[in-house]
Design an enzyme around this catalytic site. Structure first.
Site, PDB file in Angstrom:
ATOM      1  N   LYS A  52      -3.483  17.346 -12.178  1.00  0.00           N
ATOM      2  CA  LYS A  52      -3.045  18.026 -10.954  1.00  0.00           C
ATOM      3  C   LYS A  52      -1.872  17.232 -10.420  1.00  0.00           C
ATOM      4  O   LYS A  52      -2.043  16.198  -9.767  1.00  0.00           O
ATOM      5  CB  LYS A  52      -4.200  18.059  -9.945  1.00  0.00           C
ATOM      6  CG  LYS A  52      -4.180  19.262  -9.027  1.00  0.00           C
ATOM      7  CD  LYS A  52      -2.992  19.341  -8.102  1.00  0.00           C
ATOM      8  CE  LYS A  52      -3.119  18.473  -6.885  1.00  0.00           C
ATOM      9  NZ  LYS A  52      -1.868  18.441  -6.096  1.00  0.00           N
TER      10      LYS A  52
ATOM     11  N   GLU B  26      -5.770   4.171  -7.715  1.00  0.00           N
ATOM     12  CA  GLU B  26      -4.589   3.344  -7.407  1.00  0.00           C
ATOM     13  C   GLU B  26      -4.036   3.871  -6.094  1.00  0.00           C
ATOM     14  O   GLU B  26      -3.595   5.018  -6.011  1.00  0.00           O
ATOM     15  CB  GLU B  26      -3.580   3.430  -8.549  1.00  0.00           C
ATOM     16  CG  GLU B  26      -4.144   2.740  -9.792  1.00  0.00           C
ATOM     17  CD  GLU B  26      -3.261   2.779 -11.024  1.00  0.00           C
ATOM     18  OE1 GLU B  26      -2.232   3.476 -11.009  1.00  0.00           O
ATOM     19  OE2 GLU B  26      -3.622   2.117 -12.011  1.00  0.00           O
TER      20      GLU B  26
ATOM     21  N   CYS C 258       4.810   2.339  -4.441  1.00  0.00           N
ATOM     22  CA  CYS C 258       3.584   1.750  -3.894  1.00  0.00           C
ATOM     23  C   CYS C 258       3.675   0.230  -3.853  1.00  0.00           C
ATOM     24  O   CYS C 258       3.040  -0.416  -3.032  1.00  0.00           O
ATOM     25  CB  CYS C 258       2.390   2.179  -4.727  1.00  0.00           C
ATOM     26  SG  CYS C 258       2.513   1.649  -6.435  1.00  0.00           S
TER      27      CYS C 258
ATOM     28  N   GLU D 140       1.029   1.435   6.265  1.00  0.00           N
ATOM     29  CA  GLU D 140       1.963   1.797   5.190  1.00  0.00           C
ATOM     30  C   GLU D 140       2.884   2.912   5.689  1.00  0.00           C
ATOM     31  O   GLU D 140       2.416   3.959   6.147  1.00  0.00           O
ATOM     32  CB  GLU D 140       1.193   2.290   3.960  1.00  0.00           C
ATOM     33  CG  GLU D 140       2.126   2.600   2.797  1.00  0.00           C
ATOM     34  CD  GLU D 140       1.406   3.210   1.591  1.00  0.00           C
ATOM     35  OE1 GLU D 140       0.654   4.185   1.781  1.00  0.00           O
ATOM     36  OE2 GLU D 140       1.619   2.725   0.474  1.00  0.00           O
TER      37      GLU D 140
HETATM   38  P1  NAD Z   1      -1.604  11.744  -1.529  1.00  0.00           P
HETATM   39  O1  NAD Z   1      -2.854  10.966  -1.485  1.00  0.00           O
HETATM   40  O2  NAD Z   1      -1.206  12.525  -0.344  1.00  0.00           O
HETATM   41  O3  NAD Z   1      -1.637  12.786  -2.728  1.00  0.00           O
HETATM   42  C1  NAD Z   1      -1.883  12.379  -4.063  1.00  0.00           C
HETATM   43  C2  NAD Z   1      -2.470  13.551  -4.827  1.00  0.00           C
HETATM   44  O4  NAD Z   1      -3.773  13.823  -4.332  1.00  0.00           O
HETATM   45  C3  NAD Z   1      -1.691  14.852  -4.697  1.00  0.00           C
HETATM   46  O5  NAD Z   1      -1.665  15.482  -5.954  1.00  0.00           O
HETATM   47  C4  NAD Z   1      -2.515  15.646  -3.701  1.00  0.00           C
HETATM   48  O6  NAD Z   1      -2.361  17.035  -3.826  1.00  0.00           O
HETATM   49  C5  NAD Z   1      -3.919  15.220  -4.096  1.00  0.00           C
HETATM   50  N1  NAD Z   1      -4.926  15.380  -3.052  1.00  0.00           N
HETATM   51  C6  NAD Z   1      -4.782  15.273  -1.719  1.00  0.00           C
HETATM   52  N2  NAD Z   1      -5.972  15.433  -1.103  1.00  0.00           N
HETATM   53  C7  NAD Z   1      -6.897  15.641  -2.082  1.00  0.00           C
HETATM   54  C8  NAD Z   1      -8.300  15.881  -2.086  1.00  0.00           C
HETATM   55  N3  NAD Z   1      -9.014  15.904  -0.961  1.00  0.00           N
HETATM   56  N4  NAD Z   1      -8.912  16.064  -3.269  1.00  0.00           N
HETATM   57  C9  NAD Z   1      -8.215  16.020  -4.419  1.00  0.00           C
HETATM   58  N5  NAD Z   1      -6.882  15.810  -4.482  1.00  0.00           N
HETATM   59  C10 NAD Z   1      -6.234  15.607  -3.327  1.00  0.00           C
HETATM   60  O7  NAD Z   1      -0.472  10.699  -1.937  1.00  0.00           O
HETATM   61  P2  NAD Z   1       1.089  10.973  -2.058  1.00  0.00           P
HETATM   62  O8  NAD Z   1       1.607  11.213  -0.672  1.00  0.00           O
HETATM   63  O9  NAD Z   1       1.331  11.979  -3.115  1.00  0.00           O
HETATM   64  O10 NAD Z   1       1.641   9.568  -2.599  1.00  0.00           O
HETATM   65  C11 NAD Z   1       1.988   8.496  -1.768  1.00  0.00           C
HETATM   66  C12 NAD Z   1       0.855   7.496  -1.678  1.00  0.00           C
HETATM   67  O11 NAD Z   1       0.475   7.100  -2.977  1.00  0.00           O
HETATM   68  C13 NAD Z   1       1.205   6.215  -0.961  1.00  0.00           C
HETATM   69  O12 NAD Z   1       0.117   5.837  -0.162  1.00  0.00           O
HETATM   70  C14 NAD Z   1       1.371   5.202  -2.082  1.00  0.00           C
HETATM   71  O13 NAD Z   1       1.146   3.862  -1.738  1.00  0.00           O
HETATM   72  C15 NAD Z   1       0.352   5.689  -3.045  1.00  0.00           C
HETATM   73  N6  NAD Z   1       0.663   5.234  -4.411  1.00  0.00           N
HETATM   74  C16 NAD Z   1      -0.093   4.243  -4.961  1.00  0.00           C
HETATM   75  C17 NAD Z   1       0.193   3.774  -6.250  1.00  0.00           C
HETATM   76  C18 NAD Z   1      -0.590   2.664  -6.895  1.00  0.00           C
HETATM   77  O14 NAD Z   1      -0.390   2.425  -8.081  1.00  0.00           O
HETATM   78  N7  NAD Z   1      -1.452   1.966  -6.183  1.00  0.00           N
HETATM   79  C19 NAD Z   1       1.245   4.341  -6.949  1.00  0.00           C
HETATM   80  C20 NAD Z   1       1.996   5.351  -6.346  1.00  0.00           C
HETATM   81  C21 NAD Z   1       1.691   5.802  -5.072  1.00  0.00           C
HETATM   82  O1  6OD Z   2       4.363   0.530 -13.519  1.00  0.00           O
HETATM   83  C1  6OD Z   2       3.283   1.112 -13.464  1.00  0.00           C
HETATM   84  O2  6OD Z   2       2.548   1.237 -14.451  1.00  0.00           O
HETATM   85  C2  6OD Z   2       2.832   1.671 -12.188  1.00  0.00           C
HETATM   86  N1  6OD Z   2       1.588   2.202 -12.190  1.00  0.00           N
HETATM   87  C3  6OD Z   2       3.647   1.641 -11.115  1.00  0.00           C
HETATM   88  C4  6OD Z   2       3.295   2.135  -9.842  1.00  0.00           C
HETATM   89  C5  6OD Z   2       4.236   2.293  -8.899  1.00  0.00           C
HETATM   90  C6  6OD Z   2       3.919   2.836  -7.619  1.00  0.00           C
HETATM   91  O3  6OD Z   2       4.648   3.562  -6.970  1.00  0.00           O
END
Ligand code: NAD
Ligand code: 6OD
Length: 484
Positions: A176, A252, A286, A388
């Site tokens: 998804k 993550e 992230c 954040e």
């Molecule tokens: P988000 O949590 O809003 O959405 C992520 C995904 O989850 C989307 O596909 C969304 O449609 C889906 N989603 C939302 N609610 C849901 C539910 N109740 N059930 C199932 N699916 C659901 O995140 P975003 O805004 O797309 O991304 C930004 C965030 O992601 C930031 O907080 C960032 O730090 C984090 N992030 C973390 C990492 C990591 O590796 N730790 C990497 C990239 C981004």
């Molecule tokens: O480099 C990667 O494998 C990884 N998961 C990066 C994540 C970046 C977050 O925005």
């Protein structure tokens, strides 16, 4: 108008319901995305199960490895299409996506093909009272159908970071993608078909979270495991969904990452690295740095140099080779980031640079643009230091000693990443293990060896992926005990 379809059982599937995909550059509608309902999600899960029971489940590791190499090559053969799709969805500079997002999209298939090919399993001989003994050996088997829920910031990179190892381990997936970035996951369906990945192994369903495809995937009783990247709050909701049926999750999630800059650092390297860690991908990484602690003797000099660097970043569209920073992902996210810009000013921050919306040419004025922003003058309790923001902004604060800065860096609910800048390696070794984070870089940022463990501590994540660590999540390790 471009139509973005679901990809189910090797076919592109339209539905009766579409939503708009808007460009971050000017907010214009660039595609209609076909939203999957429960029926399409059911079909995708059924296709995945059938693939596991059928040809995919019968392939040898060597055959799977060949196919995954083919997928990596297939992405590279269509590199420019992936690049155009990723930049259209995100607005990110092509110069960035060309060296990061797309190559990593391909590499994620190769690296995990290599891991699965080369990782041994364990064997223990044991004594038994009859003197004949027994032999224990372990084998890895796929967990089954994996639900892959993805964010929008590095869409292809982060999706393949999950799909690569999942397929290498012999699973089938239902992906998804974020509603903001539907294109590259869909394009990958064409590559899968061209390479000969059996139908049903890779499925893509489009939609939102609650009451839409995200929820339908994560609550589906026949999805065996869920891997997620996104906000901490969403991760918690997904964990609750997964509790029904006791299904494993890999999460993550968000961060509020510090950088610690000591006076003895290589100053130019620290500025160059911190400029990237704050502003790359318009701050939507992230691992990005939203808090910078600088040792007091170089504080003013560091602030001035980072300001110069931020002001030197050219804001512009993806195809302009001189663009250093693009827009945020959407107008909605722009409002969130700007609300923090307003709040910082209200709280009395010194706005070193930025703090608003840049002047853009007429045709781009409706885009999700914000200025790269640096603040000083707020303390650790400020929401600017704790929450954040996920934009091109950072708070810089001075510090005076090691113990103090370790305590302040760790004073957060998050624990994803930290960068330490110092020439004193003894100090680096002393401090790095004390930082409560899954990833600590010394004199670098986002330097990735894909064999290493990746993930967050505290509320930044559950589990580790990368190299053999991904195998722990994407396989069941089974012990077989043979009495001799
Ligand atoms: P988000 O949590 O809003 O959405 C992520 C995904 O989850 C989307 O596909 C969304 O449609 C889906 N989603 C939302 N609610 C849901 C539910 N109740 N059930 C199932 N699916 C659901 O995140 P975003 O805004 O797309 O991304 C930004 C965030 O992601 C930031 O907080 C960032 O730090 C984090 N992030 C973390 C990492 C990591 O590796 N730790 C990497 C990239 C981004
Ligand atoms: O480099 C990667 O494998 C990884 N998961 C990066 C994540 C970046 C977050 O925005």
């Amino acid at each position: 108008m471009k139509q973005i379809h679901n990809f189910i059982n090797g076919e592109f599937v339209a539905t009766g319901k579409t939503f708009d995909k808007r460009s971050p550059l000017d907010n214009a509608i660039i595609a209609k995305v076909h939203e999957a309902g429960r029926g399409e999600v059911d079909a995708a899960v059924a296709a995945a199960r059938a693939a596991l029971a059928g040809p995919w489940g019968k392939l040898t590791v060597a055959e799977r490895v060949d196919l995954l190499y083919g997928v990596a090559d297939g992405i590279n053969q269509r590199f420019d299409e992936f690049l155009a799709a990723e930049c259209a969805d995100t607005g990110k500079p092509m110069s960035l996506a060309r060296h990061l997002d797309i190559p990593r999209g391909a590499a994620n298939f190769k690296i995990f093909a290599d891991v699965i090919k080369n990782v041994p399993t364990e064997c223990f001989e044991m004594a038994t009272p009859d003197g004949r003994g027994a032999m224990n050996y372990s084998v890895r088997r796929p967990v089954g159908v994996v639900g892959v829920i993805c964010p929008w910031n590095l869409p292809l990179l982060l999706m393949t970071w999950k799909v690569g190892p999942a397929l290498a381990c012999g699973n089938a997936v239902v992906v998804k993608p974020s509603e903001e970035t539907p294109q590259t996951a869909t394009l990958l369906g064409e590559v899968m078909n061209a390479v000969g990945i059996p139908k049903g192994v890779y499925n893509v369903v489009h939609g939102f979270g609650p009451n839409s495809a995200g929820e339908f995937v994560t609550t589906h009783a026949r999805v065996d495991a869920i891997t997620f990247t996104g906000e901490t709050r969403t991760g918690a909701a997904i964990m609750q969904a997964a509790a029904n049926g006791g299904r494993p999750v890999s999460l993550e999630m968000g961060g509020k990452n510090p950088a610690i800059v000591f006076a003895d650092c290589d100053f130019d390297a620290a500025i160059e690295g911190t400029l990237r860690s704050v502003f790359a991908n318009c701050g939507q990484v992230c691992l990005g740095t939203e808090r910078i602690y600088v040792e007091r003797p170089i504080f003013e000099r560091f602030v001035a140099a980072l300001k110069r660097g931020a002001e030197g970043l050219k804001i512009g569209p993806p195809e302009d080779a001189t663009t250093g920073i693009g827009p945020l992902i959407s107008r909605e996210h722009q409002s969130k980031v700007l609300s923090y810009y307003k709040r910082a000013a209200e709280l009395g921050a010194t706005v070193v640079t930025g703090g608003g919306v840049p002047e853009m040419p007429e045709h781009l004025k409706d885009g999700a643009w914000v200025q790269p922003t640096i603040w000083t003058g707020l303390d650790d309790d400020s929401p600017i230091a704790r929450e954040e923001i996920f934009g091109p902004c950072t708070l810089i604060q001075p510090f005076d000693g090691e113990d103090e800065v370790i305590r302040r860096a760790n004073d957060t609910q998050y624990g994803l990443a930290c960068s330490i800048w110092t020439r004193d390696l003894a100090r680096a070794h002393r401090i790095a293990p004390q930082i409560e984070a899954g990833l600590v870089w010394v004199n670098s940022w986002f330097l990735r060896d894909l064999r290493t463990p990746f993930g967050g501590a505290k509320q930044s994540g559950i589990g580790r992926e990368g190299g053999v660590h991904s195998l722990e999540f994407y396989t069941e390790l089974k012990n077989i005990c043979i009495k001799l």
